[in-house]
Design a protein around this motif. Structure first.
Motif, mmCIF file in Angstrom:
data_model
loop_
_atom_site.group_PDB
_atom_site.id
_atom_site.type_symbol
_atom_site.label_atom_id
_atom_site.label_comp_id
_atom_site.label_asym_id
_atom_site.label_seq_id
_atom_site.Cartn_x
_atom_site.Cartn_y
_atom_site.Cartn_z
ATOM 1 N N MET A 492 0.832 -1.299 -0.059
ATOM 2 C CA MET A 492 -0.175 -0.011 0.035
ATOM 3 C C MET A 492 0.856 1.344 0.179
ATOM 4 O O MET A 492 0.429 2.156 -0.709
ATOM 5 N N PHE A 493 1.881 1.198 0.866
ATOM 6 C CA PHE A 493 2.539 2.411 1.024
ATOM 7 C C PHE A 493 3.927 2.594 0.612
ATOM 8 O O PHE A 493 4.627 3.774 1.113
ATOM 9 N N ALA A 494 4.421 1.641 0.127
ATOM 10 C CA ALA A 494 6.029 1.575 -0.304
ATOM 11 C C ALA A 494 6.341 2.742 -1.193
ATOM 12 O O ALA A 494 7.534 3.581 -0.913
ATOM 13 N N ASP A 495 5.598 3.141 -2.117
ATOM 14 C CA ASP A 495 5.939 4.311 -2.895
ATOM 15 C C ASP A 495 5.929 5.643 -2.245
ATOM 16 O O ASP A 495 6.769 6.488 -2.194
ATOM 17 N N MET A 496 4.754 5.826 -1.568
ATOM 18 C CA MET A 496 4.326 7.136 -0.808
ATOM 19 C C MET A 496 5.829 7.376 0.200
ATOM 20 O O MET A 496 5.964 8.270 0.314
ATOM 21 N N LEU A 497 6.097 6.185 0.895
ATOM 22 C CA LEU A 497 7.165 6.283 1.767
ATOM 23 C C LEU A 497 8.511 6.292 1.337
ATOM 24 O O LEU A 497 9.602 6.398 2.136
ATOM 25 N N ASP A 498 8.724 5.936 0.080
ATOM 26 C CA ASP A 498 10.132 5.797 -0.671
ATOM 27 C C ASP A 498 10.961 4.870 -0.072
ATOM 28 O O ASP A 498 11.974 5.172 0.047
ATOM 29 N N LEU A 499 10.469 3.642 0.257
ATOM 30 C CA LEU A 499 11.249 2.610 0.628
ATOM 31 C C LEU A 499 12.284 2.152 -0.180
ATOM 32 O O LEU A 499 12.006 1.936 -1.417
ATOM 33 N N PRO A 500 13.530 1.952 0.379
ATOM 34 C CA PRO A 500 14.403 1.242 -0.546
ATOM 35 C C PRO A 500 14.007 -0.188 -0.841
ATOM 36 O O PRO A 500 13.573 -0.842 -0.221
ATOM 37 N N ASP A 501 14.656 -0.661 -1.955
ATOM 38 C CA ASP A 501 14.417 -1.922 -2.586
ATOM 39 C C ASP A 501 14.669 -2.869 -1.529
ATOM 40 O O ASP A 501 13.974 -4.124 -1.332
ATOM 41 N N TRP A 502 15.845 -2.826 -0.762
ATOM 42 C CA TRP A 502 16.213 -3.759 0.193
ATOM 43 C C TRP A 502 15.192 -4.135 1.223
ATOM 44 O O TRP A 502 15.128 -5.100 1.750
ATOM 45 N N LEU A 503 14.427 -2.978 1.696
ATOM 46 C CA LEU A 503 13.416 -3.238 2.588
ATOM 47 C C LEU A 503 12.011 -3.567 2.057
ATOM 48 O O LEU A 503 11.485 -4.594 2.473
ATOM 49 N N ARG A 504 11.629 -3.206 0.769
ATOM 50 C CA ARG A 504 10.730 -3.862 0.143
ATOM 51 C C ARG A 504 10.936 -5.454 -0.305
ATOM 52 O O ARG A 504 9.759 -6.151 -0.198
ATOM 53 N N GLY A 505 12.025 -5.730 -0.482
ATOM 54 C CA GLY A 505 12.442 -7.128 -0.612
ATOM 55 C C GLY A 505 12.056 -7.987 0.322
ATOM 56 O O GLY A 505 12.051 -9.324 0.224
ATOM 57 N N ILE A 506 11.823 -7.616 1.692
ATOM 58 C CA ILE A 506 11.381 -8.470 2.909
ATOM 59 C C ILE A 506 10.127 -9.002 2.568
ATOM 60 O O ILE A 506 9.808 -10.162 3.066
ATOM 61 N N SER A 507 9.328 -8.177 1.874
ATOM 62 C CA SER A 507 7.973 -8.713 1.644
ATOM 63 C C SER A 507 8.097 -9.743 0.261
ATOM 64 O O SER A 507 8.387 -9.428 -0.674
ATOM 65 N N PRO A 508 7.841 -11.178 0.593
ATOM 66 C CA PRO A 508 7.496 -12.255 -0.482
ATOM 67 C C PRO A 508 6.793 -11.283 -1.686
ATOM 68 O O PRO A 508 7.131 -11.921 -3.002
ATOM 69 N N PHE A 509 5.908 -10.665 -1.377
ATOM 70 C CA PHE A 509 5.064 -10.165 -2.856
ATOM 71 C C PHE A 509 5.764 -9.318 -3.714
ATOM 72 O O PHE A 509 5.194 -9.210 -4.825
ATOM 73 N N TRP A 510 6.756 -8.611 -3.126
ATOM 74 C CA TRP A 510 7.457 -7.750 -3.913
ATOM 75 C C TRP A 510 8.060 -8.619 -4.989
ATOM 76 O O TRP A 510 8.447 -7.802 -6.002
ATOM 77 N N TRP A 511 8.369 -9.870 -4.845
ATOM 78 C CA TRP A 511 9.101 -10.417 -5.959
ATOM 79 C C TRP A 511 8.073 -11.104 -6.901
ATOM 80 O O TRP A 511 8.821 -11.631 -7.965
ATOM 81 N N VAL A 512 7.003 -10.959 -6.767
ATOM 82 C CA VAL A 512 5.938 -11.364 -7.664
ATOM 83 C C VAL A 512 5.625 -10.343 -8.691
ATOM 84 O O VAL A 512 5.331 -9.082 -8.352
ATOM 85 N N LYS A 513 5.763 -10.653 -9.996
ATOM 86 C CA LYS A 513 5.484 -9.744 -11.332
ATOM 87 C C LYS A 513 4.212 -9.613 -11.571
ATOM 88 O O LYS A 513 3.305 -10.722 -11.259
ATOM 89 N N ASN A 514 3.799 -8.742 -12.449
ATOM 90 C CA ASN A 514 2.235 -8.784 -13.031
ATOM 91 C C ASN A 514 2.304 -9.586 -14.184
ATOM 92 O O ASN A 514 2.831 -9.283 -15.187
ATOM 93 N N THR A 515 2.076 -10.781 -14.036
ATOM 94 C CA THR A 515 2.062 -11.844 -15.135
ATOM 95 C C THR A 515 1.294 -11.737 -16.332
ATOM 96 O O THR A 515 1.132 -12.071 -17.512
ATOM 97 N N LEU A 516 0.189 -10.777 -16.153
ATOM 98 C CA LEU A 516 -0.715 -10.363 -17.198
ATOM 99 C C LEU A 516 0.005 -9.557 -18.269
ATOM 100 O O LEU A 516 -0.358 -9.191 -19.151
ATOM 101 N N SER A 517 1.153 -8.743 -17.852
ATOM 102 C CA SER A 517 1.738 -7.762 -18.770
ATOM 103 C C SER A 517 3.331 -8.097 -18.974
ATOM 104 O O SER A 517 3.830 -7.730 -19.848
ATOM 105 N N GLU A 518 3.962 -9.108 -18.264
ATOM 106 C CA GLU A 518 5.171 -9.248 -18.181
ATOM 107 C C GLU A 518 5.388 -10.573 -17.693
ATOM 108 O O GLU A 518 4.542 -11.255 -16.898
ATOM 109 N N THR A 519 6.515 -11.226 -17.765
ATOM 110 C CA THR A 519 6.960 -12.616 -17.500
ATOM 111 C C THR A 519 7.771 -12.405 -16.128
ATOM 112 O O THR A 519 8.495 -11.565 -16.078
ATOM 113 N N MET A 520 7.324 -13.539 -15.524
ATOM 114 C CA MET A 520 7.900 -13.784 -14.062
ATOM 115 C C MET A 520 9.013 -14.194 -14.243
ATOM 116 O O MET A 520 9.241 -15.281 -14.744
ATOM 117 N N PRO A 521 10.334 -13.498 -13.847
ATOM 118 C CA PRO A 521 11.606 -14.363 -14.084
ATOM 119 C C PRO A 521 11.602 -15.642 -13.195
ATOM 120 O O PRO A 521 11.116 -15.376 -11.917
#
Length: 550
Positions: A492-521
């Motif tokens: 909800m608030f990662a962009d608003m709080l301008d969190l660095p990637d290493w903090l976002r990466g703690i969330s497992p969901f941050w690694w999930v891509k939108n497979t409707l528009s791009e390929t999940m690595p």
């Protein structure tokens, strides 16, 4: 020789409430972190939505955006996902907050209230802890009184923080207070419902299921009633959610609809007290049927036991969430119109880019993330039931038989994993069906299935973390909710709080891509699966090395 007759002390009505004060203090201390998290999250929701740069900020300055959004909110799909549409003729931030946020904040606070009430009443009886306390001087109605006072104080705290947040972004103080405390009152009504269901059912799962069933039925009544007639029909008034909408805050405020909430809550509390006085301790008003004296061979084992303990919760959760995501899916085709309505809002510019079809895909992925959060919450709740089984010494009884510790833990883990996947896939598939019913043709059923598959490893990480913490440090099992809260905050608030990637990466969901528009690595999928397997292995080691309660 004479005999001296002893006279038992006369029991007074107040004796049934003995110990309530101590229990209130105990419950508040036990739930202090949970209460703080909910209060902060709801206040942040208001700030993120209404502060400059938020979703609704553009409405005060852009007449075209106000007109466009008001037109969109008049459709049946948006009435179902919002409110009856008061203030659409001048749709500024205040009316928008009332029309679009009351529903969701009420549902969230009602869910928290229901969970608290059942946890401190029926679940305590089920575990046997309530019996230990009542062996002392605790009165019959003390737990019920204590939990109602606790949720009353909790909801008042959330309402006060919400009022401050709304006033802080420049909204009228009186309207802000009526809206925030109206939501708190509506949630209290659902808490009283949960107290009644806790007297009716012998199990906490049954009490929760019935209470959430009432929440779902009243939501549907509100939706149908508001669609039948402009600003709601008689059917709408059957729902506590509608009572808050009918205060018409930020448009033509009136507070008498909240009086209905007060009366209904008091009536439900009286019903709960009467039912509580006419049932045996540990029993419910509805007797559980005796099972068969024998059972098929396939029911003989820890997997079957875990399934029997969890299937009702799985059924209620999957059906309830699927209905909600189905309703959400019906607005997918409205996304391009919604984006046109909000004008040049930078939040949407950043979130939803590209053509109309691309906007629909991004929005669908955003809703799928919420559906996945529901599956993650289910995984945490159900896995922590293993701890409840151990605390109630039922796990020790099972392990006293020729059942290995590893087998018992894996059995619970297997059932929870299957249930979590059912909640995940049924939610996203329900959203797809809602979209197809509304005419969606830019996303296929296979695309939605692929999106659900992308989230599956992340759910397994949440499950693995929960079981690992439980296995090594049972007292710290609440840390699983800390991870869940962090996932919600990042979403909800990662962009608003301008969190660095290493903090976002703690969330497992941050690694999930939108497979409707791009390929999940593949590296992301394999990485998440690797973390899940590592956590599972750590859990098995930890569970074998520590003592079992009981």
């Amino acid at each position: 020789m004479s005999a001296v007759a002893t006279v038992a002390p006369r029991r007074t009505a107040l004796a049934d409430f003995t110990g309530s004060g101590h229990l209130i203090w105990f419950m508040l201390r036990r739930d202090r972190i949970r209460i703080a998290v909910w209060t902060v999250v709801i206040a942040l929701l208001y700030l993120a939505s209404l502060a400059p740069g938020g979703e609704y900020a553009v409405l005060d300055d852009d007449p075209q955006a106000r007109a466009g959004r008001a037109a969109t909110l008049s459709s049946p799909a948006m009435i179902a996902m919002g409110g009856p549409g008061y203030g659409l003729d001048d749709y500024r931030r205040g009316p928008a907050a009332a029309n679009e946020l009351i529903l969701w904040v009420t549902i969230a606070l009602a869910a928290m209230t229901i969970l608290q009430v059942v946890r401190h009443t029926r679940a305590e009886e089920e575990s046997g802890r309530s019996e230990l306390m009542r062996a002392g001087v605790l009165g019959r109605h003390a737990p019920s009184v204590a939990v109602i006072v606790e949720v009353l104080l909790t909801n008042a705290l959330v309402a006060t923080a919400s009022t401050l947040a709304l006033v802080g972004v420049g909204l009228d103080p009186v309207d802000s207070a009526v809206m925030a405390f109206g939501i708190a009152l509506a949630a209290l009504v659902y808490g009283a419902v949960a107290l009644v269901t806790s007297q009716v059912s012998e199990s906490s799962g049954g009490a929760l299921g019935m209470a959430f069933g009432v929440l779902g039925v009243t939501y549907v009544a509100r939706v149908i009633g508001d669609i039948q007639e402009p600003h709601g029909s008689a059917l709408s008034w059957l729902s506590p959610i509608a009572w808050v909408h009918q205060t018409r805050v930020f448009v033509d405020t009136r507070i008498w609809p909240l009086g209905i909430a007060v009366v209904v809550a008091l009536a439900l509390l009286v019903v709960a007290a009467v039912l509580g006085s006419h049932r045996d301790f540990g029993a419910g008003m509805v007797k559980v049927r005796s099972g068969r004296a024998d059972a098929p061979a396939y029911l003989n084992g820890p997997v079957s036991l875990a399934w029997v303990r969890q299937w009702s919760a799985l059924a209620w959760t999957a059906v309830g969430l699927a209905l909600m995501w189905f309703a959400t899916g019906t607005i997918l085709t409205e996304v391009p119109n919604m984006l046109e309505a909000v004008g040049d809002n930078p939040l949407y510019d950043q979130l939803l880019k590209g053509s109309g079809d691309e906007m629909v895909k991004v929005f669908a992925a955003f809703i799928a993330a919420y559906s996945a959060l529901g599956a993650g919450a289910f995984a945490v709740v159900m896995m922590l039931r293993a701890k409840a089984e151990e605390d109630a010494t039922r796990a020790a009884l099972v392990l006293a038989k020729p059942v290995a510790r590893t087998r018992w833990l894996l059995a619970n883990l297997l059932v929870v994993a299957i249930g979590s996947m059912v909640v995940l896939f049924s939610g996203i598939w329900a959203m797809a069906l809602g979209g197809f019913a509304a005419g969606l043709d830019s996303i296929t059923f296979g695309d939605f299935t692929g999106l659900a598959l992308a989230y599956a490893p992340a759910i397994l990480v949440v499950l693995g973390f929960t079981v690992a913490v439980y296995s090594w440090v049972p007292r710290a099992s609440g840390a699983a909710w800390a991870l869940f809260g962090w996932m919600f905050l990042v979403l909800m608030f990662a962009d608003m709080l301008d969190l660095p990637d290493w903090l976002r990466g703690i969330s497992p969901f941050w690694w999930v891509k939108n497979t409707l528009s791009e390929t999940m690595p593949a590296s992301h999928t394999l990485g998440l699966l690797g973390v899940a397997v590592a956590l599972l292995l750590a859990a098995l080691v930890g569970f074998r090395r520590r003592d079992i309660h009981g």
